[in-house]
Structure formats: structure tokens, C-alpha cells
Scaffold this active site. Structure first.
Site, PDB file in Angstrom:
ATOM      1  N   GLN A 161      -6.306  -1.916  -2.438  1.00 20.54           N
ATOM      2  CA  GLN A 161      -5.520  -0.733  -2.072  1.00 20.54           C
ATOM      3  C   GLN A 161      -4.654  -0.269  -3.241  1.00 20.54           C
ATOM      4  O   GLN A 161      -3.822  -1.021  -3.754  1.00 20.54           O
ATOM      5  CB  GLN A 161      -4.624  -1.020  -0.864  1.00 20.54           C
ATOM      6  CG  GLN A 161      -5.385  -1.326   0.412  1.00 20.54           C
ATOM      7  CD  GLN A 161      -5.591  -2.810   0.629  1.00 20.54           C
ATOM      8  OE1 GLN A 161      -5.666  -3.583  -0.341  1.00 20.54           O
ATOM      9  NE2 GLN A 161      -5.676  -3.225   1.884  1.00 20.54           N
ATOM     10  N   THR A 212       0.839  -1.201   0.000  1.00 22.40           N
ATOM     11  CA  THR A 212       0.000   0.000   0.000  1.00 22.40           C
ATOM     12  C   THR A 212       0.871   1.246   0.000  1.00 22.40           C
ATOM     13  O   THR A 212       0.638   2.196  -0.755  1.00 22.40           O
ATOM     14  CB  THR A 212      -0.927   0.010   1.226  1.00 22.40           C
ATOM     15  OG1 THR A 212      -1.754  -1.157   1.208  1.00 22.40           O
ATOM     16  CG2 THR A 212      -1.814   1.240   1.237  1.00 22.40           C
ATOM     17  N   ASP A 216      -8.306   3.665  -0.806  1.00 21.27           N
ATOM     18  CA  ASP A 216      -7.063   4.266  -0.292  1.00 21.27           C
ATOM     19  C   ASP A 216      -6.496   5.317  -1.248  1.00 21.27           C
ATOM     20  O   ASP A 216      -5.284   5.361  -1.513  1.00 21.27           O
ATOM     21  CB  ASP A 216      -6.002   3.194  -0.018  1.00 21.27           C
ATOM     22  CG  ASP A 216      -6.347   2.312   1.167  1.00 21.27           C
ATOM     23  OD1 ASP A 216      -7.421   2.518   1.764  1.00 21.27           O
ATOM     24  OD2 ASP A 216      -5.547   1.422   1.492  1.00 21.27           O
ATOM     25  N   ARG A 249     -14.284   5.208   9.649  1.00 15.11           N
ATOM     26  CA  ARG A 249     -14.207   4.076  10.575  1.00 15.11           C
ATOM     27  C   ARG A 249     -12.820   4.081  11.223  1.00 15.11           C
ATOM     28  O   ARG A 249     -11.852   4.595  10.647  1.00 15.11           O
ATOM     29  CB  ARG A 249     -14.461   2.752   9.852  1.00 15.11           C
ATOM     30  CG  ARG A 249     -13.510   2.432   8.710  1.00 15.11           C
ATOM     31  CD  ARG A 249     -13.800   1.060   8.146  1.00 15.11           C
ATOM     32  NE  ARG A 249     -12.914   0.709   7.038  1.00 15.11           N
ATOM     33  CZ  ARG A 249     -12.737  -0.526   6.591  1.00 15.11           C
ATOM     34  NH1 ARG A 249     -13.385  -1.532   7.167  1.00 15.11           N
ATOM     35  NH2 ARG A 249     -11.927  -0.775   5.580  1.00 15.11           N
ATOM     36  N   ASP A 286     -12.137   3.857   2.563  1.00 15.29           N
ATOM     37  CA  ASP A 286     -11.039   4.517   3.292  1.00 15.29           C
ATOM     38  C   ASP A 286     -10.274   5.472   2.382  1.00 15.29           C
ATOM     39  O   ASP A 286      -9.033   5.494   2.379  1.00 15.29           O
ATOM     40  CB  ASP A 286     -10.069   3.474   3.866  1.00 15.29           C
ATOM     41  CG  ASP A 286     -10.766   2.413   4.701  1.00 15.29           C
ATOM     42  OD1 ASP A 286     -11.830   2.714   5.275  1.00 15.29           O
ATOM     43  OD2 ASP A 286     -10.246   1.280   4.775  1.00 15.29           O
ATOM     44  N   TRP A 336      -9.414   3.041  12.026  1.00 21.25           N
ATOM     45  CA  TRP A 336      -8.344   2.150  11.585  1.00 21.25           C
ATOM     46  C   TRP A 336      -7.469   1.729  12.766  1.00 21.25           C
ATOM     47  O   TRP A 336      -7.042   0.587  12.858  1.00 21.25           O
ATOM     48  CB  TRP A 336      -7.509   2.858  10.517  1.00 21.25           C
ATOM     49  CG  TRP A 336      -6.415   2.039   9.927  1.00 21.25           C
ATOM     50  CD1 TRP A 336      -6.353   0.676   9.843  1.00 21.25           C
ATOM     51  CD2 TRP A 336      -5.223   2.526   9.311  1.00 21.25           C
ATOM     52  NE1 TRP A 336      -5.191   0.288   9.213  1.00 21.25           N
ATOM     53  CE2 TRP A 336      -4.478   1.404   8.875  1.00 21.25           C
ATOM     54  CE3 TRP A 336      -4.717   3.804   9.064  1.00 21.25           C
ATOM     55  CZ2 TRP A 336      -3.251   1.528   8.223  1.00 21.25           C
ATOM     56  CZ3 TRP A 336      -3.503   3.929   8.413  1.00 21.25           C
ATOM     57  CH2 TRP A 336      -2.776   2.802   8.004  1.00 21.25           C
TER      58      TRP A 336
END
Length: 550
Positions: free
Chosen positions: A342, A312, A365, A454, A386, A456
């Protein structure tokens, strides 16, 4: 009557022995008492003396044991003050990191898996960055000013984030291999360093200056003029053009040629066009500005992703860690798509960075706001899961955050903030922004729930304030990461938002969720407070708010 030569009282040999025994007993008792004082009472007094130094540590006994080790090794004395102990502790931490680097390099040379080699490469980069950040922090602490305290707290927060990122990257490794890197020890030391710093210095209580029409004060007057200019009129130090009309044909070449550790602004102008490349602005490339012809005209594109073997961290199309980085009038995209999971478009770990009038496009991401202080203005960020994540101290103002149509059975998460310790000066603040659905999501918005974020990591911290929330936002507002993880320790807040998705009556009932009603509480997440904007962005004509709207 005794003669003058005789004592008045004569003692027998037996009596003398008894007296000698009593004296010996007294001496032994005194020695034992002193022993008990030194070895039982003294440690208690030591603990009392240095308890304040460790008062904010998550594990105060571990913190005290580190201090005790410094004293035992005669690195400091028991009479040393907290500041001296902190500096010596940081020096020893640098020693520990330098020891870890060859170990990680050796492990990397022993494996053949490309994904695992990539993870270890990331770790080596992060360890190098951390050594520099700790050294900078030691110098800042010596200056004993509030602004330098804020710098040290930001940099040491980044050190902890770097270590945690490395550990996350090694999730597929065996426990024995991870233990060999000494990462757990480095993480513990980074947390203790933040706790010590919090106890020996006073946080910066910035005075807010009302008004609009300014850029945060860490942009210099010269930078203000640069940011008011278009790319073609800016008088750049280097020009990139695909058609050969510039000095360079790729951005990567221009960045590589930029001076190392520049004290002045170095400007790279990238002419309109689509550039397929991956670019890294290393820590040596300080005060670098990259400017294009507009967020729809100059496009840097890549497609690295986790499914195809990248980490990532390394998947970013553009990554910047050099201090004082500015990106303007440009699009950064990762075209891997939702099926590739990701796939980062932009990763920023550059302290005091500004992203102005940029478009950042991807799916999962999208924007890795990894670490350090960052400011985003008038930018357009798209994504699905995310799509703004990381552990920077970051403020978004007047940005459009656009949720796209995700893959089948997926849900959209605008943020996933990664704070791992309450002493980290990090968090995500979204202010005066629009959170809306993309054209492809609008027709099917009810099929794909969208949440503000959320958690992480355990101490995840995100605030959405004075923003427009579209109808795509699920009434509950926020989503769990896994079960009840972090629900008591996170800080999620909403303040004075508007729009069809802004109602809070059906929001989650977690202990860490807050509907903020006190402006003083919301003020902690402004440019002036969260990223100390008053100390590193000077007045400009670009619209900016350092506090809250009246």
C-alpha cells in the site's frame, strides 16, 4: 322504628372492617394496574411511536435503546418529534467523540512503535474531522431543505467512514486497547444517525438537465473561468517554483500560508518541475485550488508506504480534506513500487472536490477516494491492486484507468469500494471512461488477471457504465474479497459498456451483481444523483454529463 337521631341501618365494627378491607384491596389493585400500564404498556407504546425513526437501522433495537437513553436522561421527552431526537442524538455523539480524543492521545503517548503511533495520529485527525462534520450536519438539518438533507447525509456518511478507517488502522492493536478508544460505540452511533436521518427527511430527487458542455453545478462561474485558464495565465494568489521565480519553493509552504476557512477561491500555481514532498490540505484550507503546467510537466512525488512503516492513510503524496478542493493540470505520484504494497499517491476526503486533467500514478492503492463527494474529469489513473479505493461518493467521467504490470503472483483490481452501511450515500461510478492496460502489462496481460473490482466492505457499491473495457478484463469481471464475504450485500453493476472486455455472459453470478437494463436504475449513479451535482457545480464550458447519454 328508629328515632330521628339513629341511622336506618346500624353497622357493626366487624362490618366496617370488611368494607375498609375491600376498599383497600381495590386501591391496591388499581395501583398495580396503573403500574403495569406505565411499565409494561408504555414502553410498548414508546416503541410503536418511535419505530419509524429506526425503521432503516441495521439494528433497530439498538437504535430504540439510544432513543430511550435520551428520554431517561431527560435530554428529550417521549413526545419529541424525530427531528428533535436526531439533533439531540448528534449533539450527544459529539460529546462522545470529544471524550474519545484524550483517550486516544493518552494511548499514543504510552507506546513506542512508530507504525502504531502513526495509526493513532490518523485516528486523532479523523475524530477531529468527524466532530466538525457532525456539527455541520446539525446546522444543515435545522434548515429542513432537500439539498441540506443531501449535505447532512454525505457528511454523516463521512463520519462513519472516518470511524471505520480508524478501526482499520488499529488492526494490530490488542482488543483491550481498541475497546478503550470506544470506537465500536462511535461506529454504532454513526450508523444509527444515518438511519434516523433517512427516516425524518426526504432524499433529494434532483431534476436532470440534458446536455453536454457543462461542469457539475457545484463549480461556480468564477471557478469555471479558472478551470478554463492555464496556470501561467490564471492570476494565482501564490506561485510555487523550484527555481525561485515564485514566492514559494515548495507546495507545502504555499498551502500552509493559504488563508484558513476562506470563503473565496484561493489559487496556488505550481510551475513545471518535479517536487519531492508530501503535502496535506487540512480541513481549515477551504476553497483551495492547486493548478500546474500540465499532467506531464508539474509533478508532486513521494514514496511513503506501509512496508517501510507508514499507515495507508498517511502514505499519500498529496492529501486533501478541505471542502471545495480543486486540483488541475498536475501529476501526483507515489514511486514506492509494487513490492512496498500500500502506497497512496492521492487521498481525497474533501467534500465537493474536483480533480480535472490530472495524472495519478502508483501501484497498490493509488487513489484513496476516502470520503465525501468527488468528481474526476479527463484524468489518468494508473495502478495495480485496488488502485481506486475508499468510500467516497465519486464519479469518474472521461478518465483513463490504466492497469499496470503488478508484482509476481498478484492480480489487478481496478476498484475496492468500502461502503459499510446501506444508509451511506456513497459509491464509485465509472462513466464514459476507458479501462485499459499499460504498455508494460500488454505483453503479459494473460499472466495477470485484471478485475473491475472486489468488495472491501460489506455494502460495497460500484457501477461501470457507458465505458470502454479493454481485453485485459477477466471474463468473470469481478473478484471475491474473501470467500463469500459481501456477495449478497454488495451492489455491483454494469450498464451499456463496450469493448472486448465488456461482455457479461461469463460474469459472476453473485446475488449482488447486476447487469443493468433499466436506464432509471443506472441514473442513480450519475453526477446529478450520486453526488448531487446539480446543487454544487454550476454550468461551465468543461465537457460534463449530468445524466446518461441518450
Amino acid at each position: 322504628m328508629a328515632t330521628p337521631q339513629q341511622p336506618l341501618l346500624t353497622k357493626t365494627h366487624k362490618q366496617n372492617s370488611i368494607i375498609s378491607f375491600k376498599i383497600l384491596t381495590f386501591v391496591v389493585t388499581l395501583f398495580v394496574a396503573l403500574f403495569l400500564v406505565v411499565f409494561l404498556v408504555a414502553p410498548y407504546q414508546f416503541e410503536i411511536k418511535h419505530s419509524n425513526l429506526c425503521k432503516t437501522a441495521q439494528d433497530s433495537q439498538l437504535c430504540l435503546s439510544y432513543v430511550s437513553d435520551l428520554i431517561s436522561n431527560e435530554i428529550v421527552t417521549s413526545d419529541s418529534d424525530g427531528l428533535s431526537i436526531l439533533k439531540k442524538f448528534l449533539v450527544y455523539s459529539v460529546h462522545q467523540m470529544n471524550n474519545a480524543i484524550p483517550v486516544v492521545r493518552k494511548i499514543k503517548n504510552q507506546i513506542n512503535d512508530i507504525r502504531e503511533q502513526g495509526a493513532l495520529t490518523d485516528c486523532l485527525e479523523l475524530l477531529d474531522l468527524s466532530v466538525d462534520l457532525v456539527c455541520d450536519s446539525i446546522a444543515a438539518i435545522d434548515k429542513r431543505s432537500r439539498s441540506e438533507h443531501a449535505n447532512a447525509q454525505s457528511w454523516l456518511s463521512g463520519v462513519l467512514t472516518n470511524h471505520v478507517t480508524c478501526l482499520d488502522e488499529l488492526d494490530s492493536f490488542t482488543k483491550a486497547m481498541i475497546n478503550g478508544t470506544n470506537l465500536d460505540e462511535l461506529i454504532s452511533r454513526a450508523k444509527v444517525a444515518l438511519a434516523m436521518l433517512a427516516s425524518v427527511t426526504t432524499p433529494n430527487d434532483e431534476v436532470l438537465r440534458p446536455g453536454l458542455g457543462k461542469m457539475p453545478s457545484w463549480v461556480s462561474s468564477r471557478d469555471r473561468k479558472l478551470m478554463e485558464s492555464s496556470g501561467k495565465d490564471i492570476g494565482a494568489n501564490a506561485v510555487v517554483a523550484k527555481d525561485g521565480t515564485g514566492k514559494y519553493r515548495t507546495l507545502a509552504e504555499a498551502v500552509a500560508a493559504a488563508p484558513d476557512k476562506s470563503k473565496t477561491r484561493y489559487v496556488i500555481y505550481v510551475k513545471r518541475g518535479t517536487y519531492k514532498e508530501n503535502v496535506e490540505v487540512s480541513s481549515r484550507k477551504m476553497n483551495l485550488m492547486i493548478i500546474g503546467d500540465g499532467m506531464y510537466a508539474t509533478i508532486i512525488t513521494g514514496s511513503l508506504n506501509v512496508v517501510d512503516g507508514s499507515t495507508t492513510f498517511h502514505s499519500a503524496t498529496l492529501a486533501a480534506v478541505g471542502k471545495g478542493f480543486i486540483l488541475q493540470d498536475i501529476c501526483i505520484q507515489n514511486t514506492a513500487g509494487p513490492a512496498k504494497h500500500q502506497a497512496v499517491a492521492l487521498r481525497v476526503g474533501a467534500d465537493k472536490s474536483v480533480i480535472n486533467r490530472c495524472r495519478i500514478d502508483a501501484y497498490q492503492d493509488t487513489l484513496y477516494a476516502h470520503s465525501q463527494r468527488q468528481f474526476y474529469r479527463d484524468s489518468y489513473v494508473t495502478g495495480t491492486i485496488d488502485f481506486i479505493f475508499g468510500n467516497a461518493a465519486v464519479v469518474f467521467q472521461k478518465c483513463q484507468l490504466v492497469a499496470r504490470k503488478p508484482g509476481k503472483y498478484q492480480q489487478n483490481m481496478v476498484t475496492a469500494q468500502g461502503r459499510t452501511d446501506p444508509n451511506q450515500a456513497t459509491g464509485t461510478s465509472i462513466q464514459f471512461c476507458d479501462i485499459i492496460a499499460s504498455p508494460d502489462l500488454k505483453p503479459v496481460v494473460k499472466e495477470f488477471p485484471t478485475y473491475l473490482g472486489r468488495p472491501w466492505k460489506k455494502y460495497s457499491r460500484t457501477v461501470v457504465m457507458e465505458s470502454y473495457l479493454g481485453g485485459l478484463i477477466d471474463p468473470s469481471g469481478w473478484a471475491e474479497w474473501h470467500g463469500d464475504f459481501a456477495l449478497k450485500t454488495l451492489y455491483y453493476g454494469e450498464f451499456m459498456n463496450n469493448g472486448p472486455g465488456a461482455g457479461t455472459s461469463k460474469r459472476v453470478k453473485w446475488p449482488g451483481y447486476h447487469v443493468i437494463t433499466d436506464p432509471a436504475e443506472a441514473m442513480s449513479f450519475t453526477v446529478a444523483k450520486l453526488i448531487q451535482g446539480g446543487s454544487w457545480l454550476r454550468s461551465t464550458d468543461v465537457a460534463y454529463v449530468d445524466g446518461l447519454y441518450d
